[in-house]
Design an enzyme around this catalytic site. Structure first.
Site, PDB file in Angstrom:
ATOM      1  N   LYS A 275       0.839  -1.199   0.000  1.00  0.00           N
ATOM      2  CA  LYS A 275       0.000   0.000   0.000  1.00  0.00           C
ATOM      3  C   LYS A 275       0.872   1.246   0.000  1.00  0.00           C
ATOM      4  O   LYS A 275       2.004   1.211   0.471  1.00  0.00           O
ATOM      5  CB  LYS A 275      -0.839   0.043   1.285  1.00  0.00           C
ATOM      6  CG  LYS A 275      -1.984  -0.933   1.339  1.00  0.00           C
ATOM      7  CD  LYS A 275      -2.805  -0.704   2.614  1.00  0.00           C
ATOM      8  CE  LYS A 275      -3.967  -1.674   2.684  1.00  0.00           C
ATOM      9  NZ  LYS A 275      -4.949  -1.515   1.607  1.00  0.00           N
ATOM     10  N   ARG A 349     -10.318 -11.395   2.002  1.00  0.00           N
ATOM     11  CA  ARG A 349     -11.141 -12.487   1.454  1.00  0.00           C
ATOM     12  C   ARG A 349     -10.408 -13.824   1.510  1.00  0.00           C
ATOM     13  O   ARG A 349     -11.049 -14.874   1.593  1.00  0.00           O
ATOM     14  CB  ARG A 349     -11.566 -12.128   0.014  1.00  0.00           C
ATOM     15  CG  ARG A 349     -10.424 -12.072  -0.954  1.00  0.00           C
ATOM     16  CD  ARG A 349     -10.813 -11.389  -2.263  1.00  0.00           C
ATOM     17  NE  ARG A 349     -10.956  -9.936  -2.086  1.00  0.00           N
ATOM     18  CZ  ARG A 349     -11.278  -9.096  -3.070  1.00  0.00           C
ATOM     19  NH1 ARG A 349     -11.518  -9.557  -4.280  1.00  0.00           N
ATOM     20  NH2 ARG A 349     -11.370  -7.807  -2.842  1.00  0.00           N
TER      21      ARG A 349
HETATM   22  N1  BES Z   1      -8.126  -3.434   4.220  1.00  0.00           N
HETATM   23  C1  BES Z   1      -8.273  -3.127   2.852  1.00  0.00           C
HETATM   24  C2  BES Z   1      -9.577  -2.403   2.539  1.00  0.00           C
HETATM   25  C3  BES Z   1      -9.722  -1.021   3.107  1.00  0.00           C
HETATM   26  C4  BES Z   1      -9.392   0.077   2.345  1.00  0.00           C
HETATM   27  C5  BES Z   1     -10.238  -0.836   4.363  1.00  0.00           C
HETATM   28  C6  BES Z   1      -9.536   1.339   2.844  1.00  0.00           C
HETATM   29  C7  BES Z   1     -10.378   0.431   4.883  1.00  0.00           C
HETATM   30  C8  BES Z   1     -10.037   1.515   4.116  1.00  0.00           C
HETATM   31  C9  BES Z   1      -8.258  -4.399   2.010  1.00  0.00           C
HETATM   32  O1  BES Z   1      -7.475  -5.423   2.496  1.00  0.00           O
HETATM   33  C10 BES Z   1      -7.729  -4.015   0.663  1.00  0.00           C
HETATM   34  O2  BES Z   1      -6.636  -3.539   0.607  1.00  0.00           O
HETATM   35  N2  BES Z   1      -8.512  -4.212  -0.378  1.00  0.00           N
HETATM   36  C11 BES Z   1      -8.125  -3.886  -1.702  1.00  0.00           C
HETATM   37  C12 BES Z   1      -8.631  -4.972  -2.628  1.00  0.00           C
HETATM   38  C13 BES Z   1      -8.132  -4.849  -4.034  1.00  0.00           C
HETATM   39  C14 BES Z   1      -6.657  -5.115  -4.085  1.00  0.00           C
HETATM   40  C15 BES Z   1      -8.888  -5.820  -4.896  1.00  0.00           C
HETATM   41  C16 BES Z   1      -8.748  -2.543  -2.088  1.00  0.00           C
HETATM   42  O3  BES Z   1      -9.904  -2.318  -1.751  1.00  0.00           O
HETATM   43  O4  BES Z   1      -8.063  -1.741  -2.686  1.00  0.00           O
HETATM   44 ZN    ZN Z   2      -5.454  -5.306   1.980  1.00  0.00          ZN
END
Ligand code: BES
Ligand code: ZN
Ligand code: ZN
Length: 492
Positions: A275, A349
């Protein structure tokens, strides 16, 4: 390590009854403003009473409702503002800081739902999570609610209000526990820490069984998703399994088993698909789904809900390391389905899939409910104050949404759509981890592949799981969102 408060922290004590007398009493009053605009500051009136205003908003019926239920933001907000303001008063007063009763007089007109909302505000609005060795400011400890003259105590008249206070306390306490777990910093909060806290939070309750599954057990049983995500951390992953069974305390099971599955990612760097730095700190709350499931489970077992409730919290830390899982990996989940990994940041997931499959197989429940800070897409769609509900059964999703909203957690239903099934399918494995298309929807559809036909309700709380500012009873950062919805939904 960081000095953190003992968890769960003490919450405001709230009672209801006849008017109390004594020198320790601080008199306060809740008043309903004539219109939708009410003073947002607590005022000290000429008689020496503190006044908290509730806006009168008859035009704001609940979303998704038949018009007979109303949003209660005003009452929760009044309770929260009241405890915060009087907290400052007692903090500046050495005698009062130790001993006080904040006596709250109600206005002429109110409903049991209003009283429940006020109590939620008094408890949740008083919550804070401070990590310091310095003296902490004094805060309100005791609140006593008084019904207006003319109500006979211990009578038919007041039973509904007494019940509303009891309910408000259980709901408020659940949110505070979820927040305590979510706000704990990740240097303290390892998967093992979360598991130990969950055990401590429920082990004193009759009829509850706790099993903490370690990495060895997970390996034995084939929980490939949890092991893949946890592989990059020096702190191994776990599966928390909590079971409340009314039959163990000689009560009937009047409804069918429900399995609650909460995402317990104690820190989410994104892994190899790392990230951006900005905002990554807030990813210590990426176990809010798990925290809300633990807190709701505790409240339900404490109140001896007449159905078996299972809480499963797969917990792992998503880190970057030589042992991390990679984009392009194929992972075998519990039960044998395989997924093609395309982005290690979609770790939620991966761990939920294992737990959903395990819960469906072992407990054969009427429904599996997943609660997770799962996708940025849900946050983009609905913002920071509304959770996304996915369900195969529109009626069931809406029912949950309404139960949540009356206790201050708003939801909106989202679709799972057949035409997207092909993007959830991989060419080299059974499922594709990060399908193209609408991100919150395809994440829900990914999870549905693991339910073995058990109806799924999926709650994406990526938006409302955290707050950036203070409003009503909500404070930054972890909100504990979801805990009250689960309690209210399963209790009624
Ligand atoms: N924990 C994050 C989702 C999230 C984002 C929670 C912002 C709270 C605030 C999750 O694990 C994630 O990073 N999801 C990705 C999925 C994508 C790579 C398909 C996302 O939403 O960008
Ligand atoms: Zn994530
Ligand atoms: Zn995550």
């Amino acid at each position: 390590m960081a000095p953190i408060p003992s968890i769960p922290q003490k919450v405001t004590r709230v009672t209801i009854g006849p008017r109390a007398e004594g020198s320790e009493i601080i008199e306060t009053q809740v008043k309903v403003a004539p219109g939708a605009n009410a003073p947002s500051e607590i005022e000290l009136d000429a008689t020496g009473q503190w006044v908290a205003w509730v806006p009168n908003e008859p035009s704001r019926p609940l979303d998704l409702s038949d018009g007979r239920e109303f949003l209660e933001d005003g009452w929760r907000g009044a309770g929260a503002r009241l405890v915060r303001r009087i907290g400052k008063v007692v903090d500046g007063h050495p005698v009062r800081a130790k001993k006080h009763i904040v006596q709250v007089h109600l206005p002429e007109e109110f409903t049991p739902a209003n009283v429940r909302s006020l109590v939620i505000g008094l408890i949740v609005g008083n919550h804070s999570f401070v990590t310091t060795n310095k003296r902490k400011p004094a805060r309100v400890r005791d609140v006593h609610i008084v019904l207006p003259e003319g109500y006979e105590f211990n009578s038919f008249d007041t039973a509904d209000y007494v019940a509303a206070v009891t309910e408000g306390k259980a709901l408020g306490k659940a949110t505070c526990l979820s927040r305590d777990l979510a706000n704990a910093p990740a240097n303290v909060k390892s998967p093992e820490w979360l598991a130990t806290r969950a055990k401590k939070a429920v082990e004193d309750l009759d009829g509850v069984k706790v099993r903490l599954r370690d990495a060895g057990w997970l390996k034995d049983k084939g929980f490939g998703g949890i092991l893949a995500v946890g592989g990059g951390s020096s702190r191994p992953p776990m599966l928390i399994e909590l079971v409340w069974d009314p039959q163990k305390v000689d009560q009937c099971r009047r409804r069918r088993t429900v399995v609650l599955v909460g995402k317990g990612v104690t820190f989410d760097t994104g892994g190899i698909s790392v990230k951006p730095a900005a905002g990554m700190d807030t990813m210590r709350t990426d176990m809010t789904g798990g925290a809300s499931v633990i807190a709701a489970f505790r409240a339900l077992a404490e109140q001896q809900v007449p159905r078996k409730v299972v809480a499963l919290i797969p917990t792992a830390e998503n880190m970057i390391d030589g042992k991390s899982y990679r984009p392009g990996d194929v992972v075998e989940h519990y039960g044998g389905l395989t997924s093609e990994v395309t982005n290690t940041d979609a770790e939620g997931r991966m761990i939920l899939a294992d737990a959903v499959s395990y819960g469906a197989k072992k407990y054969k429940p009427a429904a599996v409910v997943t609660v997770a800070t799962l996708t940025g897409a849900a946050k983009v769609a609905l913002g920071l104050r509304t959770g996304a509900v996915f369900s195969d059964n529109w009626g069931a999703g809406v029912k949950l949404a309404r139960r949540g909203a009356i206790v201050g957690e708003r939801w909106w239903p989202m679709p799972m759509q057949d035409y997207l099934e092909e993007t959830v399918t991989s060419k080299i494995a059974d499922v594709r981890q990060t399908p193209t298309g609408p991100g919150a929807t395809t994440a829900a559809m990914f999870l549905r592949r693991f339910t073995r036909g058990v109806p799924l309700i999926h709650l994406d709380i990526a938006g409302p799981g955290r707050a950036e500012s203070t409003y009503d009873e909500v404070t930054p950062v972890g909100t504990g969102f979801g805990a009250r919805t689960l309690v209210q939904w399963l209790m009624h």
